[in-house]
Design a protein around this motif. Structure first.
Motif, PDB file in Angstrom:
ATOM      1  N   GLU A 189     117.348 -62.825  15.273  1.00  0.00           N
ATOM      2  CA  GLU A 189     116.746 -64.104  14.902  1.00  0.00           C
ATOM      3  C   GLU A 189     115.641 -63.959  13.862  1.00  0.00           C
ATOM      4  O   GLU A 189     115.597 -64.707  12.899  1.00  0.00           O
ATOM      5  N   SER A 190     114.716 -63.019  14.032  1.00  0.00           N
ATOM      6  CA  SER A 190     113.574 -62.913  13.118  1.00  0.00           C
ATOM      7  C   SER A 190     113.307 -61.460  12.755  1.00  0.00           C
ATOM      8  O   SER A 190     113.604 -60.545  13.530  1.00  0.00           O
ATOM      9  N   VAL A 191     112.713 -61.276  11.575  1.00  0.00           N
ATOM     10  CA  VAL A 191     112.319 -59.944  11.126  1.00  0.00           C
ATOM     11  C   VAL A 191     110.924 -60.029  10.521  1.00  0.00           C
ATOM     12  O   VAL A 191     110.605 -60.980   9.807  1.00  0.00           O
ATOM     13  N   VAL A 192     110.072 -59.045  10.847  1.00  0.00           N
ATOM     14  CA  VAL A 192     108.746 -58.933  10.247  1.00  0.00           C
ATOM     15  C   VAL A 192     108.491 -57.465   9.935  1.00  0.00           C
ATOM     16  O   VAL A 192     109.152 -56.567  10.468  1.00  0.00           O
TER      17      VAL A 192
ATOM     18  N   GLN B 176     102.794 -49.151  11.037  1.00  0.00           N
ATOM     19  CA  GLN B 176     103.744 -48.075  11.318  1.00  0.00           C
ATOM     20  C   GLN B 176     104.848 -47.976  10.267  1.00  0.00           C
ATOM     21  O   GLN B 176     105.767 -47.166  10.428  1.00  0.00           O
ATOM     22  N   ASP B 177     104.752 -48.778   9.200  1.00  0.00           N
ATOM     23  CA  ASP B 177     105.786 -48.768   8.163  1.00  0.00           C
ATOM     24  C   ASP B 177     107.185 -48.902   8.768  1.00  0.00           C
ATOM     25  O   ASP B 177     108.077 -48.081   8.540  1.00  0.00           O
ATOM     26  N   ARG B 178     107.359 -49.958   9.524  1.00  0.00           N
ATOM     27  CA  ARG B 178     108.646 -50.199  10.163  1.00  0.00           C
ATOM     28  C   ARG B 178     108.903 -51.696  10.223  1.00  0.00           C
ATOM     29  O   ARG B 178     108.003 -52.515   9.999  1.00  0.00           O
ATOM     30  N   TRP B 179     110.132 -52.048  10.533  1.00  0.00           N
ATOM     31  CA  TRP B 179     110.528 -53.430  10.730  1.00  0.00           C
ATOM     32  C   TRP B 179     110.623 -53.703  12.217  1.00  0.00           C
ATOM     33  O   TRP B 179     111.007 -52.828  12.996  1.00  0.00           O
ATOM     34  N   LEU B 180     110.290 -54.916  12.601  1.00  0.00           N
ATOM     35  CA  LEU B 180     110.498 -55.375  13.964  1.00  0.00           C
ATOM     36  C   LEU B 180     111.439 -56.568  13.923  1.00  0.00           C
ATOM     37  O   LEU B 180     111.242 -57.498  13.122  1.00  0.00           O
ATOM     38  N   VAL B 181     112.469 -56.534  14.743  1.00  0.00           N
ATOM     39  CA  VAL B 181     113.514 -57.561  14.728  1.00  0.00           C
ATOM     40  C   VAL B 181     113.687 -58.109  16.132  1.00  0.00           C
ATOM     41  O   VAL B 181     113.872 -57.347  17.097  1.00  0.00           O
ATOM     42  N   SER B 182     113.629 -59.442  16.268  1.00  0.00           N
ATOM     43  CA  SER B 182     113.843 -60.075  17.575  1.00  0.00           C
ATOM     44  C   SER B 182     115.333 -60.281  17.818  1.00  0.00           C
ATOM     45  O   SER B 182     116.071 -60.698  16.929  1.00  0.00           O
ATOM     46  N   LEU B 183     115.761 -59.977  19.042  1.00  0.00           N
ATOM     47  CA  LEU B 183     117.155 -60.117  19.436  1.00  0.00           C
ATOM     48  C   LEU B 183     117.252 -61.109  20.590  1.00  0.00           C
ATOM     49  O   LEU B 183     116.605 -60.930  21.626  1.00  0.00           O
ATOM     50  N   VAL B 184     118.049 -62.126  20.400  1.00  0.00           N
ATOM     51  CA  VAL B 184     118.224 -63.136  21.436  1.00  0.00           C
ATOM     52  C   VAL B 184     119.087 -62.592  22.567  1.00  0.00           C
ATOM     53  O   VAL B 184     118.746 -62.691  23.748  1.00  0.00           O
ATOM     54  N   ALA B 185     120.223 -61.992  22.208  1.00  0.00           N
ATOM     55  CA  ALA B 185     121.164 -61.543  23.235  1.00  0.00           C
ATOM     56  C   ALA B 185     120.592 -60.413  24.077  1.00  0.00           C
ATOM     57  O   ALA B 185     120.879 -60.309  25.260  1.00  0.00           O
ATOM     58  N   GLY B 186     119.779 -59.568  23.498  1.00  0.00           N
ATOM     59  CA  GLY B 186     119.248 -58.440  24.247  1.00  0.00           C
ATOM     60  C   GLY B 186     117.928 -58.712  24.933  1.00  0.00           C
ATOM     61  O   GLY B 186     117.395 -57.821  25.600  1.00  0.00           O
TER      62      GLY B 186
ATOM     63  N   GLY C  97     110.942 -66.170  17.518  1.00  0.00           N
ATOM     64  CA  GLY C  97     110.053 -66.058  16.364  1.00  0.00           C
ATOM     65  C   GLY C  97     109.074 -64.905  16.484  1.00  0.00           C
ATOM     66  O   GLY C  97     108.673 -64.518  17.584  1.00  0.00           O
ATOM     67  N   LEU C  98     108.647 -64.366  15.317  1.00  0.00           N
ATOM     68  CA  LEU C  98     107.708 -63.251  15.263  1.00  0.00           C
ATOM     69  C   LEU C  98     106.661 -63.502  14.189  1.00  0.00           C
ATOM     70  O   LEU C  98     106.964 -64.061  13.128  1.00  0.00           O
TER      71      LEU C  98
END
Length: 438
Positions: free
Chosen positions: A153-156, A161-171, A198-199
């Motif tokens: 759903e969302s990515v920030v 930490q130089d990384r992406w965080l992604v929200s998952l609805v199904a998980g 959302g993030l």
């Protein structure tokens, strides 16, 4: 949707474009639009085409260029024997950059057989064909994929930490993704976590603000009674542990928190696509309180440009309001444009960028604002009609590039939340420059 009779098909289109908040009774322009649209439906069912045409025209005074209304106006005009009026509405629909099934549109097929209208029908058909052309193919760049039935759903970007965080609805989770595409678990399991939506990164406080919503339980593999209620979560950006849960103030309505934005004063504004409200969290030690009620149909993306909060309402388009509250007002658009169906929204501090997934084709847009912020002067399509764009959702701006969930997998789940197939194409995060390709 399959082919059927012209006016009957139009009724089905209106039902689909009614949005998720038809049970609400908001005040103002969205409510007035829905009142006249409902009256048009009633008139059509009674085969009173003249009344239906009047009610649709009234509805358009509140939400101009609504896609479902434009196409129905064309069909009603054709059914009334007003060929010219039908062509005007079909032309408006195509002029907004949208697509419909030209060959399957019975009213248009009938007009094609009339010598006075045949040439105009071909012009409209060519316009629709041009709207199907790929846009942004040379600019769009897939960044990484997430395999499995995850429903992203969302990515920030987590700059610490130089990384992406992604929200998952199904998980019911949030994952961390390294720049090489390696996906690792991040959110610590918590009983408050339902579908993660959302993030927003609050780097100064070391917080990831996230919304969770009780989407269809089959997505989560839970019994309906076991799905946690919607809430705003305060998550430690270092450890991925939920530190605090902020429930929505209790009432008798359905709620589903979605997008959110961090305000300049540190407050968090959250949209509720189910109730139609916005909520505000003044600070980490406060509670969620109503910020805007009774205005929107289904608010989604939020963005701050200087002293203005912009809100993408899925059912009615783009709105603006002062940061400290007040009455939201619609943002004026060029006369041939529509922003109904906006999901994600972000800004570079001057321009707005929108994910519009409630129309065909689904598009990534750049919106150039006039200096007073009261109008969008130019709408530029940055990407559309590409295989990487499939139910796109949210967007953020990182290092001068738009990063967005370009394939969310939303269309891979049925209304109950069950996967439609066992081998869903992976969720996809893509990158796009904020200016059109040359």
């Amino acid at each position: 949707m399959g082919r059927s009779g012209g006016v009957a098909f139009g009724l089905a289109v209106l039902a689909l474009t009614a949005g998720v908040a038809n049970a609400q009774t908001p005040e103002g322009e969205v409510a007035a639009f829905r009142h006249h649209r409902a009256a048009a439906v009633t008139a059509l069912r009674a085969e009173n085409l003249d009344t239906a045409a009047r009610e649709l025209a009234e509805a358009e005074t509140f939400i101009p260029n609504h896609p479902g209304v434009m196409i129905l106006q064309a069909r009603v005009a054709a059914a009334r024997g007003d060929g010219l009026g039908a062509l005007i509405h079909y032309g408006r629909y195509g002029g907004a950059g949208l697509v419909f099934d030209v060959d399957g549109e019975e009213a248009l097929a009938d007009l094609r057989t009339q010598p006075d209208h045949a040439a105009a029908v071909e012009v409209i058909a060519e316009l629709i064909r041009s709207n199907k052309a790929p846009v942004g193919a040379g600019s769009l760049e897939p960044l990484f994929r997430i395999d499995g039935a995850v429903l992203a759903e969302s990515v920030v970007r987590d700059p610490r930490q130089d990384r992406w965080l992604v929200s998952l609805v199904a998980g019911r989770t949030i994952v961390a993704v390294a720049d090489d595409g390696t996906v690792t678990p991040w959110l610590q399991p918590d009983p408050a976590a339902s579908g993660m939506v959302g993030l927003a990164v609050d780097e100064a406080r070391g917080i990831l603000w996230a919304t969770t919503a009780p989407l269809p339980p089959a997505i989560h593999g839970l019994a309906a009674d076991d799905v946690p209620a919607t809430a705003l979560l305060q998550i430690d950006l270092e450890t991925g542990r939920v530190m605090r849960v902020y429930p929505v103030p209790a009432d008798d309505r359905e709620h589903g928190l979605g997008d959110l934005v961090l305000m300049p004063d540190g407050a968090v504004i959250v949209s509720d696509g189910q109730s139609g409200d916005l909520y505000r969290l003044a600070g980490p030690d406060q509670a969620l309180t109503p910020f805007v009620t009774g205005v929107f149909g289904s608010p989604q993306g939020l963005a701050v440009v200087r002293n203005t909060l912009f809100v993408g309402d899925y059912s009615s388009g783009l709105w603006r309001m002062p940061l400290d509250g007040g009455t939201p007002v619609p943002v004026a658009l060029p006369p041939d444009q529509t922003l109904v169906g906006i999901d994600g929204l972000t800004t570079d501090g001057t321009r707005l960028f929108a994910i519009q997934n409630g129309v065909n084709p689904q598009r990534v847009l750049r919106l150039v604002l006039y200096p007073n912020h009261e109008e969008v002067g130019i709408v530029v399509v940055l990407a559309a009609n590409l295989p990487e764009i499939e139910e796109p959702t949210t967007v953020t701006l990182v290092d001068g590039q738009l990063v967005f969930v370009s394939r969310s997998q939303w269309n891979g789940f049925d209304d109950d939340g069950a996967p439609r197939q066992t081998d869903l194409p992976p969720a996809l995060i893509s990158r796009l420059p904020p200016t059109p390709e040359p």
